[in-house]
Design a protein around this motif. Structure first.
Motif, PDB file in Angstrom:
ATOM      1  N   LEU A   1       0.852  -1.190   0.000  1.00  0.00           N
ATOM      2  CA  LEU A   1       0.000   0.000   0.000  1.00  0.00           C
ATOM      3  C   LEU A   1       0.886   1.237   0.000  1.00  0.00           C
ATOM      4  O   LEU A   1       1.742   1.387   0.866  1.00  0.00           O
ATOM      5  N   VAL A   2       0.682   2.121  -0.975  1.00  0.00           N
ATOM      6  CA  VAL A   2       1.528   3.303  -1.140  1.00  0.00           C
ATOM      7  C   VAL A   2       0.626   4.533  -1.226  1.00  0.00           C
ATOM      8  O   VAL A   2      -0.344   4.530  -1.977  1.00  0.00           O
ATOM      9  N   PRO A   3       0.935   5.581  -0.467  1.00  0.00           N
ATOM     10  CA  PRO A   3       0.147   6.811  -0.625  1.00  0.00           C
ATOM     11  C   PRO A   3       0.136   7.251  -2.094  1.00  0.00           C
ATOM     12  O   PRO A   3       1.165   7.162  -2.775  1.00  0.00           O
TER      13      PRO A   3
ATOM     14  N   PRO B   1       7.523  14.329   2.911  1.00  0.00           N
ATOM     15  CA  PRO B   1       6.920  14.333   4.257  1.00  0.00           C
ATOM     16  C   PRO B   1       5.714  13.390   4.361  1.00  0.00           C
ATOM     17  O   PRO B   1       5.281  13.067   5.473  1.00  0.00           O
ATOM     18  N   THR B   2       5.194  12.950   3.213  1.00  0.00           N
ATOM     19  CA  THR B   2       4.027  12.066   3.231  1.00  0.00           C
ATOM     20  C   THR B   2       4.355  10.764   3.955  1.00  0.00           C
ATOM     21  O   THR B   2       5.364  10.131   3.636  1.00  0.00           O
ATOM     22  N   SER B   3       3.517  10.403   4.897  1.00  0.00           N
ATOM     23  CA  SER B   3       3.575   9.151   5.674  1.00  0.00           C
ATOM     24  C   SER B   3       4.534   9.203   6.869  1.00  0.00           C
ATOM     25  O   SER B   3       4.642   8.217   7.601  1.00  0.00           O
TER      26      SER B   3
ATOM     27  N   GLY C   1       5.874   9.258  10.373  1.00  0.00           N
ATOM     28  CA  GLY C   1       5.247   8.926  11.655  1.00  0.00           C
ATOM     29  C   GLY C   1       4.104   7.938  11.560  1.00  0.00           C
ATOM     30  O   GLY C   1       3.386   7.729  12.522  1.00  0.00           O
ATOM     31  N   THR C   2       3.924   7.322  10.392  1.00  0.00           N
ATOM     32  CA  THR C   2       2.834   6.350  10.227  1.00  0.00           C
ATOM     33  C   THR C   2       3.401   4.958   9.972  1.00  0.00           C
ATOM     34  O   THR C   2       4.596   4.794   9.708  1.00  0.00           O
ATOM     35  N   GLN C   3       2.497   3.977  10.006  1.00  0.00           N
ATOM     36  CA  GLN C   3       2.894   2.589   9.708  1.00  0.00           C
ATOM     37  C   GLN C   3       3.529   2.462   8.326  1.00  0.00           C
ATOM     38  O   GLN C   3       4.385   1.609   8.106  1.00  0.00           O
ATOM     39  N   LEU C   4       3.075   3.282   7.372  1.00  0.00           N
ATOM     40  CA  LEU C   4       3.590   3.149   6.002  1.00  0.00           C
ATOM     41  C   LEU C   4       5.027   3.649   5.873  1.00  0.00           C
ATOM     42  O   LEU C   4       5.644   3.480   4.825  1.00  0.00           O
TER      43      LEU C   4
ATOM     44  N   TRP D   1      -7.244   5.543   7.355  1.00  0.00           N
ATOM     45  CA  TRP D   1      -6.876   4.677   6.230  1.00  0.00           C
ATOM     46  C   TRP D   1      -6.962   3.186   6.504  1.00  0.00           C
ATOM     47  O   TRP D   1      -7.037   2.388   5.573  1.00  0.00           O
TER      48      TRP D   1
ATOM     49  N   VAL E   1      -5.279   3.851   1.447  1.00  0.00           N
ATOM     50  CA  VAL E   1      -4.774   5.157   1.897  1.00  0.00           C
ATOM     51  C   VAL E   1      -5.102   6.249   0.882  1.00  0.00           C
ATOM     52  O   VAL E   1      -5.308   7.398   1.251  1.00  0.00           O
ATOM     53  N   GLY E   2      -5.169   5.891  -0.402  1.00  0.00           N
ATOM     54  CA  GLY E   2      -5.450   6.900  -1.420  1.00  0.00           C
ATOM     55  C   GLY E   2      -4.517   8.086  -1.277  1.00  0.00           C
ATOM     56  O   GLY E   2      -3.316   7.910  -1.041  1.00  0.00           O
TER      57      GLY E   2
ATOM     58  N   MET F   1      -2.675  10.601   3.030  1.00  0.00           N
ATOM     59  CA  MET F   1      -1.414  10.977   3.692  1.00  0.00           C
ATOM     60  C   MET F   1      -0.727  12.137   2.970  1.00  0.00           C
ATOM     61  O   MET F   1      -0.062  12.964   3.596  1.00  0.00           O
ATOM     62  N   ASP F   2      -0.882  12.178   1.653  1.00  0.00           N
ATOM     63  CA  ASP F   2      -0.304  13.288   0.876  1.00  0.00           C
ATOM     64  C   ASP F   2      -1.006  14.597   1.222  1.00  0.00           C
ATOM     65  O   ASP F   2      -0.376  15.635   1.405  1.00  0.00           O
TER      66      ASP F   2
ATOM     67  N   ALA G   1      -0.180  15.799   4.714  1.00  0.00           N
ATOM     68  CA  ALA G   1       1.179  16.357   4.817  1.00  0.00           C
ATOM     69  C   ALA G   1       1.333  17.641   4.008  1.00  0.00           C
ATOM     70  O   ALA G   1       2.147  18.502   4.346  1.00  0.00           O
TER      71      ALA G   1
ATOM     72  N   LEU H   1      -2.306   5.999  12.454  1.00  0.00           N
ATOM     73  CA  LEU H   1      -2.446   7.392  12.036  1.00  0.00           C
ATOM     74  C   LEU H   1      -2.243   7.593  10.537  1.00  0.00           C
ATOM     75  O   LEU H   1      -1.457   6.905   9.896  1.00  0.00           O
TER      76      LEU H   1
ATOM     77  N   LYS I   1      -0.012  13.233  12.059  1.00  0.00           N
ATOM     78  CA  LYS I   1      -0.138  13.826  13.392  1.00  0.00           C
ATOM     79  C   LYS I   1      -0.461  15.305  13.301  1.00  0.00           C
ATOM     80  O   LYS I   1       0.128  16.019  12.494  1.00  0.00           O
TER      81      LYS I   1
END
Lengths: 252, 234
Positions: A126-128, A149-151, A153-156, B128, B139-140, B143-144, B147, B175, B178
């Protein structure tokens, strides 16, 4: 050499195959007449980039050509994981896909994927969505990796290098290159110049840049020069093969 | 269920999903470039205030998203993040997915409206995955957007289907990002996420702060000018 007038006389609709003409002039013709030829040479284990967002811009005919061609153990990169029983869903159902890289596999009708996932029979990366498109943009531009900066601090981002730059944390992401890209377009010419239709454009242009072999399914084939150079979206250098799938056939 | 009990006790006038979308749409400043996320947020395009010029962005390569088309005029190649048919307004444009995310990740989008499983007191967002092994995560572009957009607002039901708070002290689901959510629109309230905690700006008619607090984990404070959450019948 061919003078301009002779070239104009020679240039007919759908010039047949790549051919040598008088001396060193090479006619570049990326149009492939046979469906099987469109996807020939795709090897088992290939990474295949497949355009589309939901049902818009999915190269359904090329996917079915690939199904007939027989390549298996594929890694498929696609925003979604197919719906219904055609296109990517058919490829999944036939067990040709070992691993799928996407941002949003779940959707109304994603039955084929959902069943494989629930049964643990397919790997999912799974990729943003922005990281997915940027990883392919990087591959197409010869950039091996980048920070985003995307992701953070997250599991990804787990297991990935994180670096602080000017006080903000960024995750290292690597370029994502395809062995093959299957792309749907509205119009193409024999050099592989492409334009798309509305939001069916989506991943097509970036995937076209990011694969060793880019194969296009186009609704219309036009003569060189018919696409206004100011509006060419994908310049032909990124395209290797063009296969004509008229709108009627694609809808069937 | 707690939700129904509290709502009944207070005889609160809950907003419908369309009304939540309308309320959020009417908060958007004039001149903004706004991304609408999958689910409820994409329906905001149907309720944009007519006296403002707001450009709606869709992650699949569209600027200038208009309202849903008239029945019978849908174009399967003109869709939004929810894969629903849309229209394009004059001045709209199409572009490649990677440029859609250059806009998002490069800080060119003023505001993102997103859905949520949970939002924390600090504005952490989880939207997500529920970590259900049988139910694939998705996630789509969340997250982008979290951020890269300058602001993130959330549109959501105030509680889950089982009546549990979705606005929580700390997210239990993984998450998305944050401390990104600055405003929450629910069927019961409009809440600002501030340095001093959650501030209730509007509440549904008939609801008391105590009633809303029962359905919300973190402590709520009432804005001095707290108004009634209302919207036209939609």
């Amino acid at each position: 050499m061919l003078d301009g007038a002779a070239w104009q006389r020679h240039k007919g609709p759908l010039i047949v195959q790549l051919q040598y003409i008088w001396g060193s002039v090479v006619a570049i013709n990326k149009i492939v007449e046979a469906r099987a030829d469109a996807v020939s040479g795709v090897k088992d284990g290939s990474t295949v980039l497949i355009s589309g967002f939901g049902a818009a811009g999915v190269p359904t005919d090329l996917i079915h050509a690939l199904l007939d061609q027989g390549a298996r153990d594929l890694t498929v990169v696609s925003n979604n994981a197919g719906t219904g029983d055609r296109g990517l869903a058919a490829l999944l159902k036939e067990g040709r896909v070992r691993r799928i890289v996407c941002s949003y596999p779940r959707s109304a009708g994603s039955v084929a994927f959902d069943e494989l996932y629930a049964a643990g029979k397919i790997e999912l990366e799974l990729v943003p969505q922005g990281t997915l498109s940027e990883r392919m943009r990087a591959a197409g531009a010869g950039i091996p990796a980048f920070y985003t900066p995307t992701s953070v601090g997250t599991q990804l981002a787990e297991g990935k290098e994180v670096r602080e730059i000017d006080g903000r944390e960024y995750v290292l992401e690597y370029a994502l290159k395809g062995d093959v890209a299957l792309v749907q377009a509205e119009k193409a010419d024999r050099w592989g110049n492409l334009v798309y239709n509305k939001s069916a454009r989506n991943f097509g242009p970036v995937m076209a840049t990011a694969a060793d072999l880019t194969i296009v399914e186009a609704r219309q084939i036009v003569e060189l020069g018919e696409i206004d150079p100011e509006i060419v979206v994908t310049p032909g250098v990124f395209v290797d093969r063009v296969f004509h799938v008229p709108a009627v056939a694609a809808a069937a | 269920m707690a939700m129904e009990a509290a709502v009944q006790d207070n005889a609160a006038k809950k907003m419908t999903r369309n009304q939540v979308a309308w309320r959020a749409a009417n908060e958007i400043p004039d001149g903004s470039y706004v991304n609408l996320g999958i689910g409820l947020p994409t329906t905001c395009a149907n309720f944009m205030p007519e006296d403002r010029e707001i450009v709606l962005h869709s992650e699949n390569g569209i600027l200038g998203v208009g309202p849903a088309p008239e029945p019978g005029t849908e174009d399967p190649e003109l869709i939004n993040a929810s894969k629903d048919p849309i229209t394009l307004v004059p001045g709209g444009s199409f572009f490649v997915h990677s440029d859609a995310f250059v806009m998002i990740r490069g800080g060119h989008i003023d505001l993102a409206l997103l859905g949520a499983f949970e939002i924390s007191e600090k504005g952490d967002l989880a939207n997500w995955t529920t970590e259900n092994p049988k139910f694939p995560p998705g996630v789509g572009g969340a997250m982008d957007l979290a951020a890269g957009a300058k602001q993130v607002w959330v549109l959501t039901d105030h509680v889950t289907r089982k009546g549990a708070p979705k606005i929580v002290n700390s997210c239990s689901y993984p998450l998305t990002a944050k401390q990104v959510v600055t405003k929450i629109f629910t069927d019961l309230a409009v809440i600002d996420v501030t340095d001093k905690g959650l501030v209730v700006r509007e509440m549904a008619e008939g609801l008391t702060l105590a009633g809303l607090q029962e359905l919300t984990e973190p402590e709520l404070t009432l804005a001095p000018d707290c108004g009634i959450l209302s919207a036209p019948v939609l």
